[in-house]
Design an enzyme around this catalytic site. Structure first.
Site, mmCIF file in Angstrom:
data_model
loop_
_atom_site.group_PDB
_atom_site.id
_atom_site.type_symbol
_atom_site.label_atom_id
_atom_site.label_comp_id
_atom_site.label_asym_id
_atom_site.label_seq_id
_atom_site.Cartn_x
_atom_site.Cartn_y
_atom_site.Cartn_z
ATOM 1 N N GLY A 147 -12.056 -4.236 1.689
ATOM 2 C CA GLY A 147 -13.483 -3.797 1.931
ATOM 3 C C GLY A 147 -13.867 -2.722 0.788
ATOM 4 O O GLY A 147 -15.148 -2.761 0.234
ATOM 5 N N ARG A 150 0.931 -1.306 0.057
ATOM 6 C CA ARG A 150 0.042 -0.120 0.112
ATOM 7 C C ARG A 150 0.910 1.068 0.161
ATOM 8 O O ARG A 150 0.366 2.396 -0.508
ATOM 9 C CB ARG A 150 -0.973 0.030 1.197
ATOM 10 C CG ARG A 150 -2.146 -0.763 1.084
ATOM 11 C CD ARG A 150 -2.962 -0.942 2.134
ATOM 12 N NE ARG A 150 -4.284 -1.593 2.001
ATOM 13 C CZ ARG A 150 -5.473 -1.878 2.758
ATOM 14 N NH1 ARG A 150 -4.809 -1.835 3.972
ATOM 15 N NH2 ARG A 150 -6.533 -2.324 2.550
ATOM 16 N N GLY A 165 -6.932 -9.145 0.865
ATOM 17 C CA GLY A 165 -5.585 -9.489 1.439
ATOM 18 C C GLY A 165 -5.291 -10.703 1.123
ATOM 19 O O GLY A 165 -4.265 -11.060 0.459
ATOM 20 N N LYS A 205 -16.979 -16.521 4.466
ATOM 21 C CA LYS A 205 -18.503 -16.588 4.555
ATOM 22 C C LYS A 205 -19.351 -15.653 3.373
ATOM 23 O O LYS A 205 -18.691 -14.765 2.904
ATOM 24 C CB LYS A 205 -18.947 -15.907 5.859
ATOM 25 C CG LYS A 205 -18.335 -16.429 7.118
ATOM 26 C CD LYS A 205 -18.854 -15.795 8.344
ATOM 27 C CE LYS A 205 -18.298 -16.365 9.587
ATOM 28 N NZ LYS A 205 -18.330 -15.527 10.979
HETATM 29 N N1 ADP Z 1 -13.048 -23.742 3.692
HETATM 30 C C1 ADP Z 1 -12.878 -22.688 4.565
HETATM 31 N N2 ADP Z 1 -13.291 -22.836 5.809
HETATM 32 C C2 ADP Z 1 -13.109 -21.785 6.725
HETATM 33 N N3 ADP Z 1 -12.207 -20.698 6.385
HETATM 34 C C3 ADP Z 1 -11.735 -20.559 5.201
HETATM 35 C C4 ADP Z 1 -12.100 -21.313 4.439
HETATM 36 N N4 ADP Z 1 -11.637 -20.989 3.058
HETATM 37 C C5 ADP Z 1 -11.070 -19.686 3.314
HETATM 38 N N5 ADP Z 1 -11.332 -19.387 4.467
HETATM 39 C C6 ADP Z 1 -11.114 -18.225 5.216
HETATM 40 O O1 ADP Z 1 -11.428 -16.904 4.750
HETATM 41 C C7 ADP Z 1 -10.304 -15.968 5.155
HETATM 42 C C8 ADP Z 1 -10.325 -14.635 3.933
HETATM 43 O O2 ADP Z 1 -11.491 -14.861 3.555
HETATM 44 P P1 ADP Z 1 -11.582 -12.879 3.123
HETATM 45 O O3 ADP Z 1 -11.433 -11.928 4.246
HETATM 46 O O4 ADP Z 1 -13.030 -12.932 2.493
HETATM 47 O O5 ADP Z 1 -10.542 -12.855 2.074
HETATM 48 P P2 ADP Z 1 -9.586 -11.668 1.488
HETATM 49 O O6 ADP Z 1 -8.787 -11.333 2.605
HETATM 50 O O7 ADP Z 1 -9.040 -12.190 0.331
HETATM 51 O O8 ADP Z 1 -10.560 -10.571 1.295
HETATM 52 C C9 ADP Z 1 -9.236 -16.557 5.683
HETATM 53 O O9 ADP Z 1 -8.943 -16.122 7.055
HETATM 54 C C10 ADP Z 1 -9.391 -17.929 5.594
HETATM 55 O O10 ADP Z 1 -8.882 -18.806 6.266
HETATM 56 O O1 X15 Z 2 -7.447 -2.188 5.609
HETATM 57 C C1 X15 Z 2 -8.386 -1.748 5.362
HETATM 58 O O2 X15 Z 2 -9.491 -2.235 4.952
HETATM 59 P P1 X15 Z 2 -9.593 -4.108 4.221
HETATM 60 O O3 X15 Z 2 -9.043 -4.547 5.441
HETATM 61 O O4 X15 Z 2 -10.966 -4.143 3.840
HETATM 62 O O5 X15 Z 2 -8.844 -3.640 3.253
HETATM 63 C C2 X15 Z 2 -8.590 -0.109 5.243
HETATM 64 O O6 X15 Z 2 -7.120 0.597 5.749
HETATM 65 C C3 X15 Z 2 -9.868 0.309 5.998
HETATM 66 O O7 X15 Z 2 -9.539 -0.074 7.458
HETATM 67 P P2 X15 Z 2 -10.937 -0.378 8.376
HETATM 68 O O8 X15 Z 2 -11.516 -1.481 7.800
HETATM 69 O O9 X15 Z 2 -10.319 -0.179 9.541
HETATM 70 O O10 X15 Z 2 -11.641 0.987 8.313
#
Ligand code: ADP
Ligand code: X15
Length: 641
Positions: free
Chosen positions: A374, A37, A351, A198
């Site tokens: 997000g 970033r 991420g 989810k």
């Molecule tokens: N089959 C699964 N069962 C439980 N958790 C899962 C599964 N597949 C992925 N995950 C969880 O989903 C999370 C990531 O989801 P998300 O935050 O939506 O992805 P990103 O960070 O790419 O946006 C990870 O912490 C991972 O452990």
């Molecule tokens: O890391 C961020 O969001 P993201 O985890 O959805 O990419 C942004 O810096 C926003 O942070 P926030 O979700 O604490 O407002």
């Protein structure tokens, strides 16, 4: 993108307040473990430094809940930024107040200052206006380059724009361009891959993308809920049983829209949720009920790779499994390889998805890696990002009323005065085009007010034996600002051909008038798919010999002949596509900068009911015919664009 960007600001010698998203992961020693970033913001910072601005960076780190917490100090981030920029970065121990003010006073053009974490003040997340004003008081201009935080209406993202001229940084503009294209003008076949834990986290994205994609591939924990909705027994897998009905609705929507929705056919089943858990691959139809699904299986990876092969556009958000555990990262890596190998325009956000791409060294093979999780999700959901909406528009919208051959002098003056009072306060530019006989009276009645006026046509000579004609010189003499040229009725009823239009354009500029050039195809050309060719020819002919400076004040109105006076308006999407085509043609004829600045309007059966449909990206206003003869209707249009 319709917002101003850095190039639109005169930054030399100015103090520029830049909102960046440096919410970067750190290990327990405070070492930054991923500076993506920060690197993504360097282009904006370097541009500002090269253009002699004093750069003041503000950011947040973590969620310290409005309390000062050394764990979330940006001091280590400032040190790391100094290394990335290879120059000193000053650091202020607060983002407002005496310490920040003193640091800003010492800051010289060509230098950088990092302010302490905004979220040490609870007012930041509350979007407190006094706090926003204190931030704004540090600088002359504001730039938002923090896409990742632009879905937050916080003081440093939204509030501050009420106090300073504002523009998008290069990172924000790039994010909006790529992620925005996926939402507004996707290339087809368009394939989306949605994963993560989810389905409840990504309902909005799935629903919005189902309107746009040709195929949707689902993985990660959320696939379990869809499989359960199909009747599969998922054992100890993560299933949101309260979302089964929703999953069924989404499956039905995909079927109704003929979207190919793919779910795993095999899964990596683990005995426990642990990196060293014993695990095995099983077909979805026959899962060990004592186990839980933690990754998609090899057959699914192959199925998804095949589905990505011919895609022209790919959006990917969310891992296919528990990517952070080596035993369950193979599905995510297989998808990452397939996306990278594809010739599609690929956009990856989130991420874990981005981490997979980076881990495999595939970043250069991806068209655009979003810095927002997000934020990109909400943008893909079709939501307006507060941080983007708050920025100044690059082109002020125009609502123009062409009165044609209506209204005697008294009626015209009364209408003009009513429009002045009814449109008071609108941010849009309002312009009226009275008949020649009333033009001077209207000019006298509303001169100096916020409503502009213009002529409906002009002759291409400035004076001479041209009975009945009115010259640009005469129009300029009564201080009219605009002149309509090439309106469809002039072309179809009065013989204005491309040669005449081109000469009228020259006459307008020769007399200091701003041309509102009308272009458009007829019904037959539209039916034969010749719209693009016709409009390109009209633009090329009309703009021949026009200089870039002259082009900057040009307004183009797309008026499909079949929609004029017919009551049959083009759809907003059709209008948007043709306006985009016009802007692309302007870029070819002049430059990207000119194309960004020229206003492109839609005209053709616009009324108070449908006007709001045209208040979308790429359409900079409307040219209104019949509906402009009623002050209330026309003013309603002026407020809804
Ligand atoms: N089959 C699964 N069962 C439980 N958790 C899962 C599964 N597949 C992925 N995950 C969880 O989903 C999370 C990531 O989801 P998300 O935050 O939506 O992805 P990103 O960070 O790419 O946006 C990870 O912490 C991972 O452990
Ligand atoms: O890391 C961020 O969001 P993201 O985890 O959805 O990419 C942004 O810096 C926003 O942070 P926030 O979700 O604490 O407002």
């Amino acid at each position: 993108m319709d917002k101003k960007n850095l190039c639109d600001l005169d930054v030399a010698g100015q103090k520029v307040l830049v909102r960046v998203d440096y919410n970067v992961p750190m290990d327990e020693t405070g070492k930054i473990t991923d500076d993506t970033r920060m690197r993504a913001s360097l282009e904006t910072i370097k541009y500002l430094l090269e253009h002699k601005a004093a750069v003041i960076l503000m950011a947040h780190l973590g969620r310290p809940k409005g309390q000062v917490n050394i764990k979330y100090s940006l001091a280590p981030v400032a040190k790391h930024l100094a290394k990335l920029l290879n120059m000193p970065v000053a650091f202020a121990g607060d983002c407002i107040g005496e310490e920040a003010e003193k640091a800003v006073q010492k800051l010289k053009p060509g230098k950088v200052l990092m302010l302490e974490n905004l979220r040490f003040h609870k007012e930041e997340e509350k979007n407190d206006m006094d706090f926003a004003e204190k931030l704004a008081s540090l600088a002359d201009l504001y730039v938002n380059d923090g896409f990742g935080v632009s879905h937050r209406a916080h003081a440093s993202v939204e509030g501050v724009t009420h106090f300073l001229p504002s523009a998008a940084g290069f990172l924000l503009e790039k994010e909006i361009r790529f992620v925005g294209q996926a939402v507004e003008n996707p290339l087809h076949p368009f394939v989306a891959i949605i994963g993560g834990a989810k389905v409840s986290d990504k309902i909005g994205v799935i629903e919005n993308l189902l309107e746009k994609v040709d195929a949707l591939l689902i993985g990660g924990g959320m696939a379990n809920t869809f499989l359960a909705a199909q009747g599969h027994k998922m054992g100890k897998s993560l299933v949101e049983y309260d979302k089964i009905t929703l999953a069924k609705e989404l499956l039905a929507k995909a079927k109704a829209r003929k979207v190919k929705l793919l779910l795993p056919v095999d899964l990596v089943m683990a005995e426990t949720f642990a990196a060293d858990a014993s695990h095995k691959v099983e077909k979805v139809a026959k899962l060990d009920q004592k186990y839980m699904a933690l990754d998609i299986g090899p057959a699914t990876s192959t199925l998804y790779q095949d589905a990505l092969q011919d895609a022209k556009m790919i959006v990917w958000n969310g891992p296919m499994g528990v990517f952070e555990m080596d035993a369950f990262c193979k599905g995510t890596e297989a998808v990452a390889q397939a996306v990278a190998k594809s010739r599609a325009m690929s956009i990856v956000g989130g991420g874990d998805s981005v981490a997979a791409i980076e881990k495999l060294g595939l970043a250069k093979k991806i068209t655009h890696i979003s810095t927002g999780g997000g934020a990109s999700l909400e943008y893909l959901e079709g939501k307006v990002l507060p941080g983007v909406a708050a920025l100044d528009d690059v082109r002020r919208k125009i609502v123009a009323g062409n009165w044609k051959m209506h209204k005697n002098v008294d009626e015209a003056v009364e209408l003009a005065e009513d429009i002045v009072s009814d449109t008071n306060g609108t941010l849009n530019e309002v312009v009226v085009f009275p008949p020649f006989t009333a033009l001077e009276s209207v000019a006298e009645a509303i001169d100096g007010k916020h409503v502009g006026y213009g002529a409906q046509d002009l002759h291409w000579e400035d004076e001479g034996a041209y009975t009945g004609a009115v010259s640009g010189k005469m129009i300029a003499d009564i201080c009219a600002e605009y002149v309509l040229i090439g309106h469809s009725e002039r072309r179809t009823m009065f013989g204005d051909n491309e040669v005449a239009v081109a000469k009228k354009m020259r006459a307008a500029y020769r007399n200091g008038l701003k041309p509102m050039l009308c272009v458009g195809e007829n019904a037959q050309e539209r039916a034969e798919g010749k719209t693009s060719r016709k409009i390109s020819m009209q633009l090329k002919s009309a703009l021949k010999g026009i200089t870039p400076d002259e082009a900057e004040v040009l307004v183009v109105a797309y008026e499909p002949l079949w929609a004029i006076g017919s009551g049959q308006a083009a759809t907003a999407k059709d209008a948007q596509e043709v306006c985009l085509l016009i802007r692309n043609k302007l870029e070819k004829l002049f430059s990207a900068d000119i194309a960004r600045k020229v206003r492109v309007l839609y005209g053709g059966s616009v009324n108070a009911k449908n006007a709001a449909d045209f208040a979308i990206s790429g359409i900079d206003g409307v040219l209104v015919g019949g509906a402009s003869l009623d002050a209330q209707a026309f003013s309603a249009i002026a407020r809804s664009i």
